[in-house]
Write a protein that holds these residues in place. Structure first.
Motif, mmCIF file in Angstrom:
data_model
loop_
_atom_site.group_PDB
_atom_site.id
_atom_site.type_symbol
_atom_site.label_atom_id
_atom_site.label_comp_id
_atom_site.label_asym_id
_atom_site.label_seq_id
_atom_site.Cartn_x
_atom_site.Cartn_y
_atom_site.Cartn_z
ATOM 1 N N TRP A 59 48.744 51.105 72.582
ATOM 2 C CA TRP A 59 49.566 49.906 72.752
ATOM 3 C C TRP A 59 51.036 50.309 72.869
ATOM 4 O O TRP A 59 51.454 51.298 72.276
ATOM 5 C CB TRP A 59 49.415 48.987 71.541
ATOM 6 N N LYS A 60 51.798 49.488 73.583
ATOM 7 C CA LYS A 60 53.236 49.688 73.673
ATOM 8 C C LYS A 60 53.906 48.317 73.706
ATOM 9 O O LYS A 60 53.648 47.521 74.607
ATOM 10 C CB LYS A 60 53.595 50.481 74.934
ATOM 11 N N ASP A 84 51.105 47.840 81.073
ATOM 12 C CA ASP A 84 51.617 46.473 80.950
ATOM 13 C C ASP A 84 50.489 45.457 80.794
ATOM 14 O O ASP A 84 50.487 44.406 81.430
ATOM 15 C CB ASP A 84 52.504 46.103 82.148
ATOM 16 N N ASN A 85 49.488 45.804 79.988
ATOM 17 C CA ASN A 85 48.386 44.918 79.630
ATOM 18 C C ASN A 85 47.312 44.790 80.706
ATOM 19 O O ASN A 85 46.376 44.020 80.556
ATOM 20 C CB ASN A 85 48.891 43.531 79.232
ATOM 21 N N GLY A 108 44.892 45.845 87.778
ATOM 22 C CA GLY A 108 43.610 45.231 87.452
ATOM 23 C C GLY A 108 42.580 45.236 88.564
ATOM 24 O O GLY A 108 41.488 44.694 88.398
ATOM 25 N N LYS A 109 42.886 45.839 89.706
ATOM 26 C CA LYS A 109 41.964 45.844 90.836
ATOM 27 C C LYS A 109 41.665 47.275 91.284
ATOM 28 O O LYS A 109 42.497 48.161 91.153
ATOM 29 C CB LYS A 109 42.551 45.055 92.006
ATOM 30 N N MET A 110 40.456 47.466 91.862
ATOM 31 C CA MET A 110 40.105 48.768 92.425
ATOM 32 C C MET A 110 41.050 49.008 93.589
ATOM 33 O O MET A 110 41.109 48.205 94.525
ATOM 34 C CB MET A 110 38.649 48.758 92.908
ATOM 35 N N ASP A 111 41.809 50.089 93.510
ATOM 36 C CA ASP A 111 42.831 50.338 94.527
ATOM 37 C C ASP A 111 43.174 51.823 94.518
ATOM 38 O O ASP A 111 43.741 52.328 93.549
ATOM 39 C CB ASP A 111 44.079 49.507 94.224
#
Length: 135
Positions: A59-60, A84-85, A108-111
């Motif tokens: 966590w940060k 960033d979460n 949050g996405k496959m990239d």
């Protein structure tokens, strides 16, 4: 005498910057157990969400950031990097049905480069953009 006072001040300053392990309730999220700094998760810790999801990792400043494991309510699991979460960086997502993606994520996405494996063993390896393979 001056040396002792300087040492005491140094220790106080040092102790104020060290994260302390605590249990805290995060409003509308769940219960966090781990390192806390300035009232926020910071360092290593576990958050058990109200809906049953669970994150164990780094966590940060109150956000998932670094390496961690996110277990979803349905039993799906992501193990990898967060920023960033959000899922961001290298990671492996395994769904409850057995499909699996191993590779790069952005926001949050496959990239990026990765391999998606279907439960039947069929694989798609290559470049992904916004959760879709690039042909």
């Amino acid at each position: 005498m001056l040396k002792k006072i300087s040492l005491v001040l140094f220790l106080i300053t040092l102790s104020n910057s060290v994260a302390l392990a605590e249990t805290i309730t995060l409003a509308n999220q769940g219960t966090y157990v781990g390192d806390v700094k300035d009232g926020k998760p910071n360092g290593q810790g576990t958050l058990t969400y109200l809906d049953g999801e669970k994150y164990i990792g780094q966590w940060k400043d109150g956000y998932r950031d670094g390496k961690g494991k996110l277990t979803y309510v349905d039993g799906s699991v992501y193990v990898g990097e967060f920023k960033d979460n959000k899922i961001h960086g290298q990671g492996v997502f395994t769904s409850k049905s057995g499909s699996r993606y191993q590779g790069e994520y952005k926001h949050g996405k496959m990239d990026g480069q990765g391999t998606y494996t279907y439960p039947n063993g069929k694989k798609i390896t290559g470049t992904w953009v916004n959760d879709s393979p690039v042909q």
